[in-house]
Design a protein around this motif. Structure first.
Motif, PDB file in Angstrom:
ATOM      1  N   GLN A  85      26.756  84.879  65.391  1.00 39.98           N
ATOM      2  CA  GLN A  85      27.585  84.800  64.488  1.00 39.98           C
ATOM      3  C   GLN A  85      28.799  83.736  64.728  1.00 39.98           C
ATOM      4  OE1 GLN A  85      29.172  88.865  64.452  1.00 39.98           O
ATOM      5  NE2 GLN A  85      28.387  89.301  62.628  1.00 39.98           N
ATOM      6  N   ALA A  86      28.950  83.549  65.881  1.00 44.11           N
ATOM      7  CA  ALA A  86      29.952  82.391  66.599  1.00 44.11           C
ATOM      8  C   ALA A  86      28.965  81.154  66.280  1.00 44.11           C
ATOM      9  CB  ALA A  86      29.970  82.496  67.928  1.00 44.11           C
ATOM     10  N   ARG A  87      27.876  80.784  66.419  1.00 46.95           N
ATOM     11  CA  ARG A  87      27.064  79.761  65.952  1.00 46.95           C
ATOM     12  C   ARG A  87      26.990  79.660  64.565  1.00 46.95           C
ATOM     13  NH1 ARG A  87      23.238  82.188  69.859  1.00 46.95           N
ATOM     14  NH2 ARG A  87      23.608  81.322  71.922  1.00 46.95           N
ATOM     15  N   GLU A  88      26.952  80.301  63.843  1.00 47.82           N
ATOM     16  CA  GLU A  88      26.824  80.177  62.414  1.00 47.82           C
ATOM     17  C   GLU A  88      28.388  79.726  61.904  1.00 47.82           C
ATOM     18  OE1 GLU A  88      25.839  83.819  60.660  1.00 47.82           O
ATOM     19  OE2 GLU A  88      23.823  83.553  61.040  1.00 47.82           O
ATOM     20  N   VAL A  89      29.461  80.189  62.570  1.00 44.47           N
ATOM     21  CA  VAL A  89      30.631  79.720  62.146  1.00 44.47           C
ATOM     22  C   VAL A  89      30.951  78.031  62.422  1.00 44.47           C
ATOM     23  CG1 VAL A  89      33.207  79.667  62.961  1.00 44.47           C
ATOM     24  CG2 VAL A  89      31.906  81.780  62.187  1.00 44.47           C
ATOM     25  N   ALA A  92      28.997  76.095  60.118  1.00 40.82           N
ATOM     26  CA  ALA A  92      29.676  75.841  58.654  1.00 40.82           C
ATOM     27  C   ALA A  92      30.706  74.743  58.851  1.00 40.82           C
ATOM     28  CB  ALA A  92      30.155  77.223  58.419  1.00 40.82           C
ATOM     29  N   ARG A  93      31.453  74.845  60.077  1.00 40.45           N
ATOM     30  CA  ARG A  93      32.652  73.944  60.431  1.00 40.45           C
ATOM     31  C   ARG A  93      32.095  72.574  60.599  1.00 40.45           C
ATOM     32  NH1 ARG A  93      37.547  76.186  63.863  1.00 40.45           N
ATOM     33  NH2 ARG A  93      38.265  74.216  63.387  1.00 40.45           N
ATOM     34  N   LEU A  94      30.881  72.476  61.140  1.00 38.49           N
ATOM     35  CA  LEU A  94      30.367  71.099  61.223  1.00 38.49           C
ATOM     36  C   LEU A  94      29.928  70.536  59.866  1.00 38.49           C
ATOM     37  CD1 LEU A  94      28.402  71.589  64.511  1.00 38.49           C
ATOM     38  CD2 LEU A  94      30.177  69.725  64.286  1.00 38.49           C
ATOM     39  N   ALA A  95      29.556  71.268  58.856  1.00 40.19           N
ATOM     40  CA  ALA A  95      28.947  70.842  57.549  1.00 40.19           C
ATOM     41  C   ALA A  95      30.121  70.472  57.009  1.00 40.19           C
ATOM     42  CB  ALA A  95      28.169  71.875  57.046  1.00 40.19           C
ATOM     43  N   LEU A  96      31.347  71.040  57.150  1.00 37.61           N
ATOM     44  CA  LEU A  96      32.594  70.764  56.370  1.00 37.61           C
ATOM     45  C   LEU A  96      33.501  69.922  56.710  1.00 37.61           C
ATOM     46  CD1 LEU A  96      33.103  74.480  54.756  1.00 37.61           C
ATOM     47  CD2 LEU A  96      32.135  72.696  53.709  1.00 37.61           C
ATOM     48  N   GLU A  97      33.836  70.031  58.013  1.00 39.61           N
ATOM     49  CA  GLU A  97      34.878  69.403  58.334  1.00 39.61           C
ATOM     50  C   GLU A  97      35.170  67.838  58.648  1.00 39.61           C
ATOM     51  OE1 GLU A  97      38.229  71.347  60.945  1.00 39.61           O
ATOM     52  OE2 GLU A  97      36.546  72.800  61.398  1.00 39.61           O
ATOM     53  N   ARG A 165      38.231  83.079  61.983  1.00 41.06           N
ATOM     54  CA  ARG A 165      37.101  83.665  62.564  1.00 41.06           C
ATOM     55  C   ARG A 165      36.898  82.737  64.112  1.00 41.06           C
ATOM     56  NH1 ARG A 165      32.075  84.539  58.675  1.00 41.06           N
ATOM     57  NH2 ARG A 165      33.016  85.955  57.084  1.00 41.06           N
ATOM     58  N   THR A 166      37.269  81.554  64.185  1.00 43.29           N
ATOM     59  CA  THR A 166      37.060  80.832  65.272  1.00 43.29           C
ATOM     60  C   THR A 166      38.138  80.929  66.430  1.00 43.29           C
ATOM     61  OG1 THR A 166      36.266  78.780  63.946  1.00 43.29           O
ATOM     62  CG2 THR A 166      36.900  78.519  66.216  1.00 43.29           C
ATOM     63  N   ILE A 212      34.266  71.977  71.390  1.00 40.52           N
ATOM     64  CA  ILE A 212      34.759  73.131  71.435  1.00 40.52           C
ATOM     65  C   ILE A 212      33.491  74.235  71.543  1.00 40.52           C
ATOM     66  CG2 ILE A 212      35.907  75.076  70.114  1.00 40.52           C
ATOM     67  CD1 ILE A 212      37.405  72.933  68.625  1.00 40.52           C
ATOM     68  N   GLU A 213      32.428  73.950  70.851  1.00 36.13           N
ATOM     69  CA  GLU A 213      31.342  74.962  70.745  1.00 36.13           C
ATOM     70  C   GLU A 213      30.636  74.874  72.202  1.00 36.13           C
ATOM     71  OE1 GLU A 213      27.259  76.167  67.998  1.00 36.13           O
ATOM     72  OE2 GLU A 213      28.318  74.250  67.895  1.00 36.13           O
ATOM     73  N   SER A 214      30.483  73.796  72.855  1.00 35.04           N
ATOM     74  CA  SER A 214      29.907  73.467  74.047  1.00 35.04           C
ATOM     75  C   SER A 214      30.584  74.466  75.257  1.00 35.04           C
ATOM     76  CB  SER A 214      29.653  72.194  74.465  1.00 35.04           C
ATOM     77  OG  SER A 214      30.760  71.473  74.915  1.00 35.04           O
ATOM     78  N   HIS A 215      31.832  74.656  74.855  1.00 34.39           N
ATOM     79  CA  HIS A 215      32.754  75.406  76.043  1.00 34.39           C
ATOM     80  C   HIS A 215      32.869  76.611  75.765  1.00 34.39           C
ATOM     81  CE1 HIS A 215      33.505  71.013  77.407  1.00 34.39           C
ATOM     82  NE2 HIS A 215      34.079  71.641  78.356  1.00 34.39           N
ATOM     83  N   LEU A 216      32.005  77.197  75.020  1.00 30.93           N
ATOM     84  CA  LEU A 216      32.121  78.761  74.717  1.00 30.93           C
ATOM     85  C   LEU A 216      30.960  79.315  75.674  1.00 30.93           C
ATOM     86  CD1 LEU A 216      32.249  79.104  70.925  1.00 30.93           C
ATOM     87  CD2 LEU A 216      34.220  79.273  72.350  1.00 30.93           C
ATOM     88  N   GLN A 217      31.641  80.365  76.012  1.00 32.38           N
ATOM     89  CA  GLN A 217      30.484  81.251  76.763  1.00 32.38           C
ATOM     90  C   GLN A 217      29.753  82.248  76.131  1.00 32.38           C
ATOM     91  OE1 GLN A 217      33.224  82.398  80.227  1.00 32.38           O
ATOM     92  NE2 GLN A 217      32.936  80.509  81.215  1.00 32.38           N
TER      93      GLN A 217
END
Length: 235
Positions: A85-89, A92-97, A165-166, A212-217
């Protein structure tokens, strides 16, 4: 005759739902309240000194923000977003922002840019003073501010949902520290506003989100028993 819970008769002078929601949300993103933790109504009543109806309304508000999950006959639990779910969020953000950033640069007024600069100053203070809650909150506000400047109400509503969600995802999966959203990344994006470079803003936003995504565990977050009364009782 209708029976009325004595606790519910004295709520007028008690802490309101907004404050309860803020304190529980803060505990989640500061990683003091792990995902999957059961939020016992009786323990929360004792901790906040309020009646059950006020706690139930607070839990409903948290559920509407997807911070809490409500299960029939089981009660309320801190939400447990999965790694997928985190990856999906973030997908979505990479598609929009990046496109939101592009539109924002094209439509920004001088006052909009001044507002972004003021926001950067607040973020800098939060990071410097290591106020994790404020840093995550301000980070999210930066991204919704970008959507607001872009002038698209549909994108703004979508971004508000994704930012909420983020914030939860960063609170659960983020490495220990102030925030995974760096204020210098935001400064680089705002720099593109000053030069009116829409493509640069879009590219910097892409790099920022990937950082940001790369630093999530994205493993299984640690859970454990939490004493809600001790956590939330007034000091």
């Amino acid at each position: 005759m209708v029976n009325v819970d004595r606790d519910d008769l004295i709520e007028a002078d008690e802490i309101d739902e907004g404050d309860i929601v803020d304190r529980i949300f803060e505990a989640v993103i500061e990683q003091r309240l792990p995902p999957g933790t059961k939020l016992s109504e009786s323990a929360l009543c004792e901790a906040f000194g309020v009646g059950r109806m006020r706690i139930r309304r607070s839990l409903l508000l948290l559920a509407s923000r997807e911070v809490v999950e409500l299960h029939a006959n089981r009660g309320a639990f801190v939400a447990s977003p999965t790694a997928e779910q985190a990856r999906e969020v973030f997908e979505a953000r990479l598609a929009l922002e990046p496109n939101i950033a592009r539109l924002a640069v094209q439509r920004a007024t001088d006052e909009d840019i001044a507002q972004l600069n003021r926001h950067l100053e607040m973020e800098y203070v939060a990071h410097k003073e290591r106020h994790r809650h404020d840093a995550i909150r301000l980070s999210g506000q930066f991204h919704t501010l970008m959507a607001q400047i872009a002038g698209n109400a549909v994108l703004l509503r979508t971004m508000k949902e994704l930012v909420t969600r983020t914030s939860l995802i960063i609170g659960i999966f983020g490495a220990p520290g102030v925030s995974n959203c760096r204020d210098d990344d935001h400064a680089a994006i705002v720099g593109a506003f000053h030069t009116r470079d829409a493509e640069k803003a879009a590219w910097m936003m892409t790099l920022h989100l990937r950082h940001i995504e790369s630093h999530l565990q994205l493993g299984s977050p640690e859970t454990g028993a939490v004493d809600l009364v001790q956590l939330f009782a007034k000091g």
